[in-house]
Every structure is written in C-alpha cells, then in structure tokens.
Design a protein around this motif. Structure first.
Motif, PDB file in Angstrom:
ATOM      1  N   GLU A 325      -3.720   1.867  -0.454  1.00  0.00           N
ATOM      2  CA  GLU A 325      -2.334   1.516   0.249  1.00  0.00           C
ATOM      3  C   GLU A 325      -0.938   1.665  -0.157  1.00  0.00           C
ATOM      4  O   GLU A 325      -1.243   2.263  -1.341  1.00  0.00           O
ATOM      5  N   GLU A 383       3.192  -3.613   1.838  1.00  0.00           N
ATOM      6  CA  GLU A 383       2.298  -2.862   1.649  1.00  0.00           C
ATOM      7  C   GLU A 383       1.371  -2.181   2.764  1.00  0.00           C
ATOM      8  O   GLU A 383       0.921  -3.078   3.548  1.00  0.00           O
ATOM      9  N   GLU A 384       1.418  -0.602   3.117  1.00  0.00           N
ATOM     10  CA  GLU A 384       1.070   0.149   4.320  1.00  0.00           C
ATOM     11  C   GLU A 384      -0.198   0.657   3.940  1.00  0.00           C
ATOM     12  O   GLU A 384      -0.584   1.325   2.776  1.00  0.00           O
ATOM     13  N   ASN A 385      -0.750   0.776   4.923  1.00  0.00           N
ATOM     14  CA  ASN A 385      -1.685   2.410   4.925  1.00  0.00           C
ATOM     15  C   ASN A 385      -0.973   3.335   4.471  1.00  0.00           C
ATOM     16  O   ASN A 385      -1.596   4.742   3.864  1.00  0.00           O
TER      17      ASN A 385
END
Length: 418
Positions: A325, A383-385
């Motif tokens: 991530e 927090e992300e892809n």
C-alpha cells in the motif's frame, strides 16, 4: 510467546507519535510510554509520561522503575547531548548513536569532513567562523548558494540565497543570532529523497523510502520548515537509481562508521539529491525524520520491535518487508509557521473518518478541546492501494476542516504525479 515487554520512546512530536504507535502494535509489546509525549497519544494506546526529554536522570529512573526493556530516542537534541552515553553508563539498553556519532547531525562541518574522509559524494562546500572571510568567498559558490547554520536547527536553519545581496543579509543575520560557524554549499539540482538506514555496528537495513516537502508553501515557495508533508513509495525513483544510492552513498557511509570506530547503533537519515552526476548527500540526521516517519513506518511490514531489538543486541537484522500500500500524509501547521507561528488557537476536535489516521504533534488541551501549541500541529495520513487514492482521501478530509488560523500545502506528492 515470552512475556510482553515495556518500551520507552523519548520525544513529543509527530515522529514520536508514529514510532510509539508502530511499536505498540507489535505482538511482543505490552506498554509503550512516551516522555513527555502529547495529549493525542492515548488514541493509539500510548501512555504519555510527564518527564522532559532533556531530564536524563529522570528518564533513567523511570526506565528502571517501569521495567523498560529498551528506549527509543526520537529527537536529535537528546542524542547530541549524550542521552545514549548516560543510559549505557546506567546499564540500560537504548537505541540511538552516542554523543560522538551524533555529531554527524550536531555539526554540519563535522558531517562534511566525515564524507570527505570516507569518500561519500557531496556538494562543494566550505565552513567559516569569521564573517569577513565568508563574505569574501561567498560569490565563489555561484548563485543560488546554500547557506547553513552549522549546529542543530530542527530541520530548518538553511537558506538558499538567490543573489549576492540576499546571501550577505542571511550571513549577517546568522552571525548576529549567535552562530559560531556557517557553512556554504554549492546549490545542487535534482530531485531530493529521504533514505533511512537502521544500523547495527556495520550491519544495516534500509527502510521504505519517502519524499519530504521542506518549503512552507505550494510550489516549493517560502521558507524552509521541518517538513510539510511526505509520501511513500516513490514511483518516480528507478530501481537502478536506488541501487546507485546504496552502492555510492550507503555502503561507504556505513564502512566509514566502522573504520572510524563509531560503534553506531541507531537510525541514520541520509538526505540525498539525485543530480546529473549521480547521488550526492545533502545532510545526515542521526534519527528518523519528521514528517517522513509518519508515512514510512506504516509501510514497514517487518515488526519494528524485532528490528530494533536485534540492532541493539547485535543480532542478525531481519529482512525489510514493505507493504504494497501507499502512504500519504499532509501536515496541518499554525498560521505563520515557521517564522512566527500562532499559538493557542482553538482547534476543537478532529472527527474520525474511514481510512484516515491523525498523528498528533504540537497540540495541547484535551482531545475534545484541542489547542494549537505552535508549529506543526498534526499530520493527516491515509494508506490506500495507490498514491492517488491516498492523496485524494487526505485532501478530502483536510478540505472539510475549517481552521482559519492553520494552513497546509495543497501540492504534496506533485513530483510523483498525484
């Protein structure tokens, strides 16, 4: 599993918030204390302790009384002042370099001499104790020229003077403020990166890399700050360039620490610029950086406790595993920061929001009725892809806030195309 341990983190800002939060999430850890900490730390299960970070005797006494296995030092001031030496003398384990090694941050002149001695690439430079001499030589560096206070400056203390007049004014102001030595450096051109290295007496591991944003305002304008936002990973950094940084900068640095008998146990931050002539070191810090820590540690899939515990005891260091991530964070700062930040403004509370974490720093009061305590107040993190998704989530949250006596940059991550 053996009994869980107690740990102590020294410091009170966003960096220490992120360190303590990460350590608290380890299955090996029971209590994490933070001295002095801040009012936001209980939100992540960390207990603030009312002992100032420069009260070494009080901190040693606390560590002994609370069965602290080891202590993690956040701020550079403590390291330069010899907290590690004092803890070792008291028979306590602590993570950070001793006072001699901490001079790599405590004196820019010392650090540049270290780089020269051990073949670490850096910029053309010279240091001066005499105002007349530096004014005679400043034009030899060309413009813009980098002018640095030699001692600790909290990530600031650097002016990039665009012409002769600004350089002269800056130099005179620095000497007038009590600086005993000033460093001149040729201004490098290229993207800047932050590399954090965990070192255990010649062995090392590299944490996920990040990019900081030092200038106060959008478009990299305004005065240098301690950092207004950061993100990780760095899609614009090619693997080959990272390998070149390791081979040409990290390895000779670590080898130099061994040859110089520094017995370094701690973090070494290497501020790098990737120039047309290859990577060059701008500066060393002897601790984690703020705000990079707040986006680097979320991406560290290796247990931070296990990594530090091995480093302190000279055991083999675990491999670094990085989360897939992306982590993205923007600092909310007091209006007027860094020169004359507003103090005491009403902040209220910061509502919970899916996918958003808040790392508190310079705040006072209670979580329901927060007030600003000057400087950088907190960091909003997601927090992300992808970096774009993390960027959008953070700015969506910030855009909904109404805090007129605060500000933030709107272009964090632009160099990564978000």
């Amino acid at each position: 599993m053996t009994d869980k341990v107690n740990l102590l983190v020294i410091g009170e800002g966003g960096r220490e918030f992120a360190i303590a939060k990460k350590l608290k999430r380890s299955p090996h850890v029971d209590h994490v204390y933070c001295a002095p900490g801040n009012v936001g730390m209980p939100t992540v299960g960390v207990e603030p302790v009312d002992i100032e970070e420069n009260d070494f005797a009080g901190l040693i006494r606390f560590a002994k009384e609370h069965d602290v296995k080891w202590t993690f030092v956040g701020p550079e001031d403590c390291l330069v002042d010899g907290i590690v030496d004092d803890f070792h003398a008291a028979g306590l384990k602590i993570f950070g370099p001793d006072a001699r090694a901490a001079q790599l941050e405590g004196s820019k002149d010392y650090a540049l001499n270290f780089m020269n001695n051990y073949g670490v690439p850096t910029t053309k430079h010279a240091s001066y104790r005499d105002q007349t001499a530096i004014l005679e030589h400043v034009d030899q560096f060309g413009y813009p020229v980098v002018i640095k206070e030699n001692g600790l400056a909290g990530g600031k203390g650097v002016v990039i003077a665009k012409d002769h007049d600004e350089a002269v004014q800056t130099i005179k102001e620095m000497f007038a403020s009590g600086q005993a030595r000033i460093v001149l450096e040729e201004c490098l051109d290229g993207p800047e990166y932050s590399m954090f290295v965990v070192i255990s007496n010649g062995h090392y591991r590299i944490l996920p890399m990040a990019q900081d944003h030092k200038r106060a305002y959008d478009g990299d304008r305004g005065p240098n700050t301690g950092g207004m936002g950061a993100y990780s990973p760095l899609p614009q950094l090619a693997d080959a360039d990272r390998e070149q940084m390791i081979n040409e900068v990290v390895k000779p640095t670590v080898d130099g620490l061994v040859k110089g008998e520094y017995h370094y146990h701690g973090i070494l931050y290497i501020g790098l610029m990737l120039t047309a002539d290859g990577p060059k070191v701008i500066e060393y810090n002897v601790r984690l950086g703020d705000p990079e820590t707040q986006v680097v540690l979320p991406r560290l899939a290796t247990d931070l406790y296990e990594l530090v515990d091995a480093a302190i005891d000279d055991r083999p260091l675990p491999e670094i595993k990085e989360s897939a991530e992306a982590s993205f964070g923007v600092v909310l700062a007091s209006k007027g920061y860094p020169k004359k930040p507003v103090h005491g403004q009403e902040l209220g509370s910061f509502p919970a929001s899916e996918g958003i974490e808040i790392d508190y720093a310079n705040v006072s009061g209670t979580l329901d009725h927060l007030k600003g305590a000057g400087g950088r107040l907190l960091m909003v993190i997601a927090e992300e892809n992808t970096l774009q998704e993390a960027h959008d989530r953070v700015y969506s949250y910030l855009d909904q806030l109404d805090r007129p006596e605060c500000f933030y940059r709107h272009d964090i991550g632009a160099k990564a195309g978000v």
